[in-house]
Write a protein that holds these residues in place. Structure first.
Motif, PDB file in Angstrom:
ATOM      1  N   THR A 287       0.841  -1.200   0.000  1.00  0.00           N
ATOM      2  CA  THR A 287       0.000   0.000   0.000  1.00  0.00           C
ATOM      3  C   THR A 287       0.874   1.248   0.000  1.00  0.00           C
ATOM      4  OG1 THR A 287      -1.703  -1.180   1.243  1.00  0.00           O
ATOM      5  CG2 THR A 287      -1.872   1.214   1.213  1.00  0.00           C
ATOM      6  N   LEU A 288       0.465   2.231  -0.799  1.00  0.00           N
ATOM      7  CA  LEU A 288       1.130   3.541  -0.840  1.00  0.00           C
ATOM      8  C   LEU A 288       0.234   4.505  -0.077  1.00  0.00           C
ATOM      9  CD1 LEU A 288       1.958   3.213  -4.587  1.00  0.00           C
ATOM     10  CD2 LEU A 288       3.710   3.549  -2.852  1.00  0.00           C
ATOM     11  N   ILE A 289       0.724   4.953   1.070  1.00  0.00           N
ATOM     12  CA  ILE A 289      -0.090   5.801   1.951  1.00  0.00           C
ATOM     13  C   ILE A 289       0.286   7.254   1.712  1.00  0.00           C
ATOM     14  CG2 ILE A 289      -0.717   6.285   4.352  1.00  0.00           C
ATOM     15  CD1 ILE A 289       0.257   3.246   4.845  1.00  0.00           C
ATOM     16  N   CYS A 290      -0.667   7.991   1.181  1.00  0.00           N
ATOM     17  CA  CYS A 290      -0.466   9.379   0.776  1.00  0.00           C
ATOM     18  C   CYS A 290      -0.870  10.289   1.938  1.00  0.00           C
ATOM     19  CB  CYS A 290      -1.329   9.647  -0.463  1.00  0.00           C
ATOM     20  SG  CYS A 290      -1.257  11.322  -1.084  1.00  0.00           S
ATOM     21  N   ALA A 291       0.114  10.914   2.587  1.00  0.00           N
ATOM     22  CA  ALA A 291      -0.135  11.706   3.796  1.00  0.00           C
ATOM     23  C   ALA A 291      -0.218  13.197   3.471  1.00  0.00           C
ATOM     24  CB  ALA A 291       0.977  11.449   4.813  1.00  0.00           C
ATOM     25  N   SER A 292      -1.344  13.811   3.809  1.00  0.00           N
ATOM     26  CA  SER A 292      -1.558  15.245   3.566  1.00  0.00           C
ATOM     27  C   SER A 292      -1.638  16.004   4.888  1.00  0.00           C
ATOM     28  CB  SER A 292      -2.877  15.470   2.808  1.00  0.00           C
ATOM     29  OG  SER A 292      -2.874  14.818   1.563  1.00  0.00           O
ATOM     30  N   ASN A 293      -1.395  17.320   4.814  1.00  0.00           N
ATOM     31  CA  ASN A 293      -1.623  18.178   5.972  1.00  0.00           C
ATOM     32  C   ASN A 293      -3.036  18.766   5.874  1.00  0.00           C
ATOM     33  OD1 ASN A 293      -1.407  20.341   4.144  1.00  0.00           O
ATOM     34  ND2 ASN A 293       0.623  20.962   4.856  1.00  0.00           N
ATOM     35  N   ASP A 294      -3.274  19.899   6.529  1.00  0.00           N
ATOM     36  CA  ASP A 294      -4.622  20.490   6.520  1.00  0.00           C
ATOM     37  C   ASP A 294      -5.121  20.829   5.107  1.00  0.00           C
ATOM     38  OD1 ASP A 294      -5.457  20.917   9.436  1.00  0.00           O
ATOM     39  OD2 ASP A 294      -3.431  21.719   9.444  1.00  0.00           O
ATOM     40  N   PHE A 374      -4.775  12.248   6.372  1.00  0.00           N
ATOM     41  CA  PHE A 374      -4.283  13.603   6.649  1.00  0.00           C
ATOM     42  C   PHE A 374      -4.130  13.804   8.140  1.00  0.00           C
ATOM     43  CE2 PHE A 374      -8.746  14.454   7.372  1.00  0.00           C
ATOM     44  CZ  PHE A 374      -8.783  15.531   8.260  1.00  0.00           C
ATOM     45  N   ALA A 375      -3.252  14.735   8.498  1.00  0.00           N
ATOM     46  CA  ALA A 375      -3.013  15.065   9.906  1.00  0.00           C
ATOM     47  C   ALA A 375      -3.093  16.569  10.093  1.00  0.00           C
ATOM     48  CB  ALA A 375      -1.643  14.543  10.343  1.00  0.00           C
ATOM     49  N   THR A 376      -3.749  16.983  11.150  1.00  0.00           N
ATOM     50  CA  THR A 376      -3.806  18.401  11.501  1.00  0.00           C
ATOM     51  C   THR A 376      -2.468  18.823  12.106  1.00  0.00           C
ATOM     52  OG1 THR A 376      -4.564  17.946  13.736  1.00  0.00           O
ATOM     53  CG2 THR A 376      -6.273  18.189  12.033  1.00  0.00           C
ATOM     54  N   GLN A 377      -2.265  20.113  12.265  1.00  0.00           N
ATOM     55  CA  GLN A 377      -1.013  20.586  12.873  1.00  0.00           C
ATOM     56  C   GLN A 377      -0.870  20.063  14.302  1.00  0.00           C
ATOM     57  OE1 GLN A 377       0.734  24.414  11.498  1.00  0.00           O
ATOM     58  NE2 GLN A 377      -1.406  24.980  11.139  1.00  0.00           N
ATOM     59  N   ALA A 402       3.478  12.446   8.071  1.00  0.00           N
ATOM     60  CA  ALA A 402       3.508  11.045   7.615  1.00  0.00           C
ATOM     61  C   ALA A 402       3.386  10.079   8.794  1.00  0.00           C
ATOM     62  CB  ALA A 402       4.795  10.783   6.843  1.00  0.00           C
ATOM     63  N   ALA A 403       4.094  10.370   9.891  1.00  0.00           N
ATOM     64  CA  ALA A 403       4.066   9.497  11.074  1.00  0.00           C
ATOM     65  C   ALA A 403       2.665   9.467  11.688  1.00  0.00           C
ATOM     66  CB  ALA A 403       5.088   9.966  12.102  1.00  0.00           C
ATOM     67  N   ALA A 404       2.025  10.631  11.756  1.00  0.00           N
ATOM     68  CA  ALA A 404       0.673  10.708  12.327  1.00  0.00           C
ATOM     69  C   ALA A 404      -0.327   9.945  11.451  1.00  0.00           C
ATOM     70  CB  ALA A 404       0.248  12.169  12.470  1.00  0.00           C
ATOM     71  N   VAL A 405      -0.203  10.113  10.135  1.00  0.00           N
ATOM     72  CA  VAL A 405      -1.106   9.418   9.212  1.00  0.00           C
ATOM     73  C   VAL A 405      -0.872   7.908   9.273  1.00  0.00           C
ATOM     74  CG1 VAL A 405      -1.587   9.039   6.745  1.00  0.00           C
ATOM     75  CG2 VAL A 405      -1.510  11.367   7.665  1.00  0.00           C
ATOM     76  N   TYR A 406       0.382   7.493   9.396  1.00  0.00           N
ATOM     77  CA  TYR A 406       0.673   6.058   9.494  1.00  0.00           C
ATOM     78  C   TYR A 406       0.040   5.467  10.746  1.00  0.00           C
ATOM     79  CZ  TYR A 406       3.220   1.671  10.018  1.00  0.00           C
ATOM     80  OH  TYR A 406       3.540   0.340  10.193  1.00  0.00           O
ATOM     81  N   ASP A 407       0.089   6.217  11.837  1.00  0.00           N
ATOM     82  CA  ASP A 407      -0.518   5.784  13.093  1.00  0.00           C
ATOM     83  C   ASP A 407      -2.030   5.583  12.911  1.00  0.00           C
ATOM     84  OD1 ASP A 407       0.485   5.103  15.618  1.00  0.00           O
ATOM     85  OD2 ASP A 407      -0.549   6.812  16.522  1.00  0.00           O
ATOM     86  N   GLN A 408      -2.661   6.548  12.235  1.00  0.00           N
ATOM     87  CA  GLN A 408      -4.106   6.443  11.960  1.00  0.00           C
ATOM     88  C   GLN A 408      -4.381   5.202  11.101  1.00  0.00           C
ATOM     89  OE1 GLN A 408      -5.046  10.007   9.802  1.00  0.00           O
ATOM     90  NE2 GLN A 408      -4.438  11.376  11.464  1.00  0.00           N
ATOM     91  N   TYR A 409      -3.545   5.009  10.090  1.00  0.00           N
ATOM     92  CA  TYR A 409      -3.719   3.889   9.157  1.00  0.00           C
ATOM     93  C   TYR A 409      -3.683   2.549   9.910  1.00  0.00           C
ATOM     94  CZ  TYR A 409      -2.560   0.413   5.579  1.00  0.00           C
ATOM     95  OH  TYR A 409      -2.538  -0.708   4.796  1.00  0.00           O
TER      96      TYR A 409
END
Length: 498
Positions: A287-294, A374-377, A402-409
């Protein structure tokens, strides 16, 4: 077998790799794509025994087929040398249950160095191959990192000039100072009164201005791009994902053929697209996890199938991802449409005219390798703080996303596949935001950027990178500013053709 390139919008076909590198953007405004994505022709086990430079050759020779072995190896040797502060070029650090691929060991401490160290050599080699005697003028828009890395790469390279546009107030103080202190008589930096999308759209308009191209050509200039729209940027980025997998194999962290996930903090979509190309070449990626900010335009796209840039533009502490028009996504759209250039062109026209487009169900199915997050600030800061407190490992604000989004994933899916996170910048490039995340606002209040960087280095017990030290006392060399509608006039002024 020679691989040829064509525009994602159908206006150019049968273009060689060196011509695509030289031209940057296709004449019809599309992006160059290879007629096929070649398979790796060397085993992963063999790659596990190779250096970064050797891996680069094995990957890049498959895409840049009109470069001779000698030419390509020379470009690679000049690019990946002592300007990187580690012999590995892109080391892997194991922390907090993931593998961080450190892409910031080059001269400007950001992942853009990985491709922009080699692009000038690919481009000047391409100019010779194609008997191009005009002076190459690199036009680039930057959300912070591309500008400095491109200027560092092209500084004083004979037969080239580089003009960088960046959003005033839209980059970190270190990013801005890095650009404004850049040496090289052929480097020019301009702060525009607008955001990154304004800068990127303005640069694309200049490329699509046929009258301007003729005028510049008459004066002996050829426009080209160092943005990730240039295939010469994308191909070198594939290398570090192949290298990362080979390192995991060599270190016996995975067994041969075992799948991994890859998480990439994403703005313009080039970095994660390179990982997708690596998968299509045969790298076992799940899987390619695409991490965005706000500014979660890509998250919304992968969630709904609709790309919609009509939204508030949010300035965050991960400025390289503050983007609403992800240019490289066009290459994936083109592939998902079965390489139907007309269908892709229609969608891109819709985006330009209406600010949105929606892909078909079959196109969404084609893109099922991707997952958006996505991860908020606030979530970003928490990830930086927690990882540092728990492991002593320090990451920047883009890697924090990226780390926050991976945690959510992991929480959402329970997927415990071994995962590589692209660590795209040194924490010292965004020292104020990182220090605030780790120690709170009081730790940065009233301190200048360098005092904060010094305190962060002490807190983490690591030396301040040379790239930060050298700009501490470097004189400001660039102070140009312009309005968005003055970009063409500014280019002409710089080239003295007004």
């Amino acid at each position: 077998m020679a691989l040829s390139y064509q525009s994602t919008r159908g206006g150019q076909t049968g273009v060689t790799a060196s011509q695509a590198v030289l031209q940057g953007l296709a004449a019809d405004g599309g992006l160059f794509m290879p007629t096929e994505i070649p398979a790796l022709d060397v085993s992963l086990e063999k790659l596990a025994g190779m250096t970064y430079q050797e891996t680069a050759y094995e990957v890049m020779k498959l895409f840049l087929t009109d470069y001779t072995e000698e030419e390509l190896k020379s470009c690679i040797a000049k690019a990946y040398d002592s300007k990187f502060d580690t012999e590995e070029i892109a080391p892997l650090a194991k922390a907090d249950g993931a593998y961080y691929l450190e892409l910031y060991h080059g001269s400007t401490i950001a992942f853009k160095d990985m491709a922009l160290s080699i692009l000038p050599h690919l481009m000047t080699t391409a100019a010779k191959k194609n008997r191009e005697d005009r002076e190459i003028v690199i036009l680039t828009a930057t959300s912070g990192d591309t500008g400095k890395a491109a200027m560092a790469g092209f500084a004083d390279v004979l037969g080239t000039r580089i003009i960088v546009f960046y959003p005033k107030g839209g980059v970190s103080p270190v990013q801005e100072r890095q650009m404004r202190t850049q040496k090289g008589d052929n480097t020019f930096v301009v702060a525009i009164h607008g955001n990154f999308d304004d800068a990127q759209t303005g640069v694309k308009k200049l490329f699509n201005n046929k009258e301007l191209a003729r005028e510049l050509s008459d004066k002996g200039f050829l426009l080209s791009s160092a943005n990730s729209i240039n295939i010469g940027r994308l191909v070198p980025q594939i290398v570090y994902y192949v290298y990362a997998y080979a390192r995991l194999l060599a270190n016996e962290e995975i067994r041969g053929g075992e799948e991994i996930n890859i998480v990439v903090p994403t703005g313009n979509f080039g970095n994660i697209l390179a990982a997708y190309f690596a998968k299509k070449m045969g790298l076992p990626i799940r899987t390619l996890i695409c991490a965005s900010n706000d500014n979660k335009v890509l998250y919304d796209f992968f969630t709904t199938g609709t790309y919609d840039r009509r939204r508030e533009f949010i300035l965050t502490n991960s400025p390289s991802m503050d983007i609403l028009i992800s240019s490289n996504l066009e290459r994936l759209i083109y592939l998902s449409a079965g390489c139907d250039a007309a269908a892709n062109a229609d969608l891109m026209r819709e985006l330009a005219e209406e600010g949105r487009y929606t892909v078909t169900g079959s196109m969404r199915d084609f893109m099922s390798d991707f997952r958006g997050g996505f991860a908020t600030q606030k979530e970003n800061a928490k990830a930086i703080r927690t990882i540092f407190q728990d492991t002593g490992y320090l990451i920047d604000t883009h890697t924090g996303v990226a780390a926050a989004v991976y945690d959510q994933y992991k929480n959402d899916t329970g997927d415990m596949t071994k995962t590589v996170i692209a660590s795209t910048a040194s924490p010292f490039k965004f020292a104020r935001s990182v220090m605030e995340a780790v120690k709170g606002r009081d730790a940065v209040e009233g301190k200048d950027e360098f005092a904060v960087a010094d305190a962060l280095a002490e807190e983490a017990g690591i030396a301040l990178p040379e790239a930060v030290e050298e700009i501490r006392t470097a004189p400001i060399r660039h102070s140009r500013e312009c309005a968005v509608d003055e970009m063409e006039k500014t280019v002409k002024n710089i080239l003295r053709i007004l």
